[in-house]
Design an enzyme around this catalytic site. Structure first.
Site, PDB file in Angstrom:
ATOM      1  CG  HIS A   1       5.431   5.756  -8.692  1.00 18.92           C
ATOM      2  ND1 HIS A   1       5.056   7.024  -9.083  1.00 18.92           N
ATOM      3  CD2 HIS A   1       6.563   5.901  -7.961  1.00 18.92           C
ATOM      4  CE1 HIS A   1       5.921   7.897  -8.586  1.00 18.92           C
ATOM      5  NE2 HIS A   1       6.849   7.250  -7.911  1.00 18.92           N
TER       6      HIS A   1
ATOM      7  CG  HIS B   1      -2.229   6.288  -8.008  1.00 15.57           C
ATOM      8  ND1 HIS B   1      -2.533   6.938  -9.179  1.00 15.57           N
ATOM      9  CD2 HIS B   1      -0.893   6.468  -7.807  1.00 15.57           C
ATOM     10  CE1 HIS B   1      -1.430   7.484  -9.680  1.00 15.57           C
ATOM     11  NE2 HIS B   1      -0.425   7.212  -8.860  1.00 15.57           N
TER      12      HIS B   1
END
Length: 213
Positions: free
Chosen positions: A123, A165
């Site tokens: 992303h 993440h």
């Protein structure tokens, strides 16, 4: 390593990864305690997540290419850029094979669940790449430039706060996304070339050409 064997991480790298986990957890905890609870921001984080999902972006560029010929100079280039991003991220993830944060299981992704590898953040690479490309190619004014950069930064931060993440995953994603944008801009297809690509895949005839019917 043979298939199925657990890969041993060098001590120096393990120390860096452990440090990354600590500062990531510390950052999430700090935001949760001072601006949270994070659960009340979950809908916003999910919206940012979907705003940079690869599949909708690719489909949208394909639709724009099919429906709006005047924007093919942009949509065709962005379509190839998005494919390029997916390939690069997939290769890097396959090499590094870093697992996502353990708390990721507590916040399900939904129907299109994420892959199990964390480094780098796809992303983040996508948001950074798209933002830089649009700023460079579309000659946007200051307000739109600020808006794009804010969106890109928000997507990146939300990846950590959603516990998808670690901070190093997002930091690497920013660097990779910026490099990808430089490469795409360097090999940017001209308007005529982008139109030719669209004609080839859409089986259209070029107006004024000898084969136009």
């Amino acid at each position: 390593n043979r298939m199925g064997e657990k890969r041993e991480v060098p001590p120096q790298l393990k120390a860096v990864l452990d440090w990354d986990i600590q500062i990531t957890n510390g950052f999430v905890k700090f935001i949760d305690q001072n601006y949270g609870p994070l659960s009340k921001w979950k809908l916003h984080f999910k919206s940012l997540e979907m705003s940079c999902h690869g599949i909708p972006w690719i489909l949208f560029m394909a639709i724009i290419t099919f429906l709006i010929s005047g924007l093919r100079w942009l949509s065709v280039n962005l379509f190839f850029a998005l494919i390029f991003d997916i390939v690069v991220v997939a290769i890097v993830k396959a090499i590094t094979r870093r697992r996502r944060p353990t708390n990721n299981k507590e916040m399900p992704y939904g129907t299109f669940g994420p892959d199990k590898f964390s480094f780098p953040s796809g992303h983040c690479t996508r948001a950074t790449m798209v933002a830089i490309i649009l700023i460079v190619q579309c000659s946007m004014g200051i307000p739109l430039t600020i808006l794009l950069l804010s969106w890109s930064l928000s997507v990146s931060v939300s990846r950590v706060l959603l516990q998808r993440h670690h901070i190093l995953d997002v930091s690497a994603g920013f660097v990779i996304g910026a490099v990808q944008a430089l490469i795409v801009n360097a090999f940017w297809l001209s308007e005529d070339s982008a139109q030719a690509v669209a004609y080839f895949f859409l089986d259209e005839t070029q107006a004024g050409a000898s084969y136009d019917v």
